[in-house]
Scaffold this motif. Structure first.
Motif, PDB file in Angstrom:
ATOM      1  N   SER A   1       0.825  -1.211   0.000  1.00 41.22           N
ATOM      2  CA  SER A   1       0.000   0.000   0.000  1.00 41.22           C
ATOM      3  C   SER A   1       0.856   1.257   0.000  1.00 41.22           C
ATOM      4  O   SER A   1       0.391   2.334  -0.376  1.00 41.22           O
ATOM      5  CB  SER A   1      -0.937   0.012   1.214  1.00 41.22           C
ATOM      6  OG  SER A   1      -0.199  -0.030   2.430  1.00 41.22           O
ATOM      7  N   ASP A   2       2.124   1.121   0.416  1.00 42.42           N
ATOM      8  CA  ASP A   2       3.079   2.229   0.413  1.00 42.42           C
ATOM      9  C   ASP A   2       4.044   2.028  -0.764  1.00 42.42           C
ATOM     10  O   ASP A   2       4.791   1.052  -0.802  1.00 42.42           O
ATOM     11  CB  ASP A   2       3.849   2.259   1.740  1.00 42.42           C
ATOM     12  CG  ASP A   2       4.759   3.464   1.868  1.00 42.42           C
ATOM     13  OD1 ASP A   2       5.553   3.718   0.936  1.00 42.42           O
ATOM     14  OD2 ASP A   2       4.698   4.158   2.896  1.00 42.42           O
ATOM     15  N   LEU A   3       4.028   2.946  -1.721  1.00 36.81           N
ATOM     16  CA  LEU A   3       4.869   2.806  -2.911  1.00 36.81           C
ATOM     17  C   LEU A   3       6.347   2.777  -2.567  1.00 36.81           C
ATOM     18  O   LEU A   3       7.108   1.999  -3.153  1.00 36.81           O
ATOM     19  CB  LEU A   3       4.578   3.945  -3.895  1.00 36.81           C
ATOM     20  CG  LEU A   3       5.437   3.979  -5.156  1.00 36.81           C
ATOM     21  CD1 LEU A   3       5.301   2.697  -5.958  1.00 36.81           C
ATOM     22  CD2 LEU A   3       5.071   5.187  -6.017  1.00 36.81           C
ATOM     23  N   ASP A   4       6.778   3.601  -1.624  1.00 39.52           N
ATOM     24  CA  ASP A   4       8.190   3.628  -1.263  1.00 39.52           C
ATOM     25  C   ASP A   4       8.648   2.283  -0.702  1.00 39.52           C
ATOM     26  O   ASP A   4       9.786   1.859  -0.933  1.00 39.52           O
ATOM     27  CB  ASP A   4       8.469   4.744  -0.248  1.00 39.52           C
ATOM     28  CG  ASP A   4       8.433   6.123  -0.891  1.00 39.52           C
ATOM     29  OD1 ASP A   4       8.735   6.213  -2.100  1.00 39.52           O
ATOM     30  OD2 ASP A   4       8.100   7.100  -0.195  1.00 39.52           O
ATOM     31  N   GLU A   5       7.778   1.591   0.024  1.00 40.69           N
ATOM     32  CA  GLU A   5       8.124   0.260   0.531  1.00 40.69           C
ATOM     33  C   GLU A   5       8.287  -0.728  -0.616  1.00 40.69           C
ATOM     34  O   GLU A   5       9.182  -1.583  -0.599  1.00 40.69           O
ATOM     35  CB  GLU A   5       7.051  -0.232   1.503  1.00 40.69           C
ATOM     36  CG  GLU A   5       7.040   0.500   2.847  1.00 40.69           C
ATOM     37  CD  GLU A   5       6.024  -0.096   3.794  1.00 40.69           C
ATOM     38  OE1 GLU A   5       5.434  -1.158   3.463  1.00 40.69           O
ATOM     39  OE2 GLU A   5       5.807   0.491   4.866  1.00 40.69           O
ATOM     40  N   ALA A   6       7.427  -0.618  -1.633  1.00 41.37           N
ATOM     41  CA  ALA A   6       7.542  -1.492  -2.798  1.00 41.37           C
ATOM     42  C   ALA A   6       8.849  -1.240  -3.530  1.00 41.37           C
ATOM     43  O   ALA A   6       9.542  -2.186  -3.930  1.00 41.37           O
ATOM     44  CB  ALA A   6       6.354  -1.265  -3.736  1.00 41.37           C
ATOM     45  N   ILE A   7       9.211   0.024  -3.707  1.00 38.96           N
ATOM     46  CA  ILE A   7      10.462   0.363  -4.399  1.00 38.96           C
ATOM     47  C   ILE A   7      11.663  -0.126  -3.604  1.00 38.96           C
ATOM     48  O   ILE A   7      12.619  -0.670  -4.160  1.00 38.96           O
ATOM     49  CB  ILE A   7      10.534   1.882  -4.642  1.00 38.96           C
ATOM     50  CG1 ILE A   7       9.480   2.283  -5.680  1.00 38.96           C
ATOM     51  CG2 ILE A   7      11.935   2.290  -5.117  1.00 38.96           C
ATOM     52  CD1 ILE A   7       9.357   3.779  -5.884  1.00 38.96           C
ATOM     53  N   ALA A   8      11.601   0.010  -2.291  1.00 38.86           N
ATOM     54  CA  ALA A   8      12.701  -0.464  -1.440  1.00 38.86           C
ATOM     55  C   ALA A   8      12.856  -1.981  -1.532  1.00 38.86           C
ATOM     56  O   ALA A   8      13.985  -2.504  -1.609  1.00 38.86           O
ATOM     57  CB  ALA A   8      12.457  -0.050   0.021  1.00 38.86           C
ATOM     58  N   GLU A   9      11.736  -2.701  -1.552  1.00 44.42           N
ATOM     59  CA  GLU A   9      11.800  -4.162  -1.694  1.00 44.42           C
ATOM     60  C   GLU A   9      12.339  -4.566  -3.054  1.00 44.42           C
ATOM     61  O   GLU A   9      13.135  -5.504  -3.174  1.00 44.42           O
ATOM     62  CB  GLU A   9      10.407  -4.771  -1.473  1.00 44.42           C
ATOM     63  CG  GLU A   9      10.304  -6.263  -1.710  1.00 44.42           C
ATOM     64  CD  GLU A   9      11.114  -7.102  -0.713  1.00 44.42           C
ATOM     65  OE1 GLU A   9      11.184  -8.327  -0.916  1.00 44.42           O
ATOM     66  OE2 GLU A   9      11.666  -6.518   0.256  1.00 44.42           O
ATOM     67  N   HIS A  10      11.949  -3.847  -4.088  1.00 46.15           N
ATOM     68  CA  HIS A  10      12.468  -4.105  -5.434  1.00 46.15           C
ATOM     69  C   HIS A  10      13.988  -3.909  -5.472  1.00 46.15           C
ATOM     70  O   HIS A  10      14.715  -4.755  -6.020  1.00 46.15           O
ATOM     71  CB  HIS A  10      11.770  -3.170  -6.427  1.00 46.15           C
ATOM     72  CG  HIS A  10      12.384  -3.166  -7.797  1.00 46.15           C
ATOM     73  ND1 HIS A  10      12.415  -4.292  -8.608  1.00 46.15           N
ATOM     74  CD2 HIS A  10      12.994  -2.174  -8.507  1.00 46.15           C
ATOM     75  CE1 HIS A  10      13.002  -3.995  -9.748  1.00 46.15           C
ATOM     76  NE2 HIS A  10      13.372  -2.729  -9.714  1.00 46.15           N
TER      77      HIS A  10
END
Length: 218
Positions: free
Chosen positions: A203-212
């Motif tokens: 739900s948090d885009l920055d968390e998705a980018i960090a995981e990527h």
């Protein structure tokens, strides 16, 4: 809302089965624009085609309560022997929109000149992308599937593409593949990360980018 139920997709490569989507069960919420992240070859384009219905899964299904575009940037659904205008007319009939309105919109938007009335097999990859992007933006979908298309063309055309996509996002959502984190942050407010057949929603885009980024570093 888009819901994946027991969704699996695989391909045979050199005698071995490669699983791209592995028994996926996930519900994507309504009203979120999602950045789809994953390393090259992870299956992002395959997932977009599955969501659009232009590719069949091995098993399972995808359920949606809204209209979904074809994967913008993928010209596989367009016939190479037909002109751009003829392809657009065919699409208008499929999606039940006014044919003349869509043909006129795409002609003005894509800026293909005389090539608009020539077979698509004569198009460059950039011309194909401009046509498919224009055709998609000419139809109001609830969810747009977009693959790198806002990067096509010169500076003026890129600006025009971003402007119309921004306008569509005021009333619709999207699943967007783009290597530019800046553009993903501009258009998206949540994220999906595809890795080894597994799709995770953030739900948090920055968390998705960090995981990527973490997965890319492994």
């Amino acid at each position: 809302m888009i819901r994946f139920e027991n969704l699996t997709k695989s391909f045979w490569l050199k005698g071995e089965r490669r699983v791209v989507i592995d028994n996926l069960n996930l519900t994507l919420p309504t009203g979120r624009s999602l950045a789809l992240l994953g390393r090259n070859g992870a299956g992002k384009s395959t997932l977009l085609q599955l969501v659009a219905g232009t590719m069949r899964p091995d098993h399972g299904e995808i359920i949606s309560d809204g209209s979904i575009s074809w994967p913008v940037g993928l010209a596989a659904s367009f016939h190479g022997d037909l002109s751009g205008a003829e392809n657009v007319r065919f699409i208008a009939r499929i999606y039940g929109v006014d044919t003349d309105d869509l043909v006129g919109f795409v002609e003005d938007f894509a800026e293909l000149g005389k090539f608009y009335h020539m077979p698509m097999r004569s198009y460059s990859s950039g011309m194909r992308a401009r046509l498919t992007f224009g055709a998609s933006m000419g139809i109001k979908f609830d969810t747009y599937l977009v693959d790198e298309v806002t990067a096509v063309g010169d500076a003026a055309f890129k600006r025009k593409s971003r402007d119309i996509f921004t306008d569509r996002m005021r009333h619709s959502s999207a699943i967007l593949v783009n290597h530019s984190m800046r553009q993903l942050r501009q258009f998206c407010n949540a994220g999906l990360v595809l890795d080894n057949g597994r799709l995770r929603y953030f739900s948090d885009l920055d968390e998705a980018i960090a995981e990527h980024h973490r997965l890319m570093a492994v």
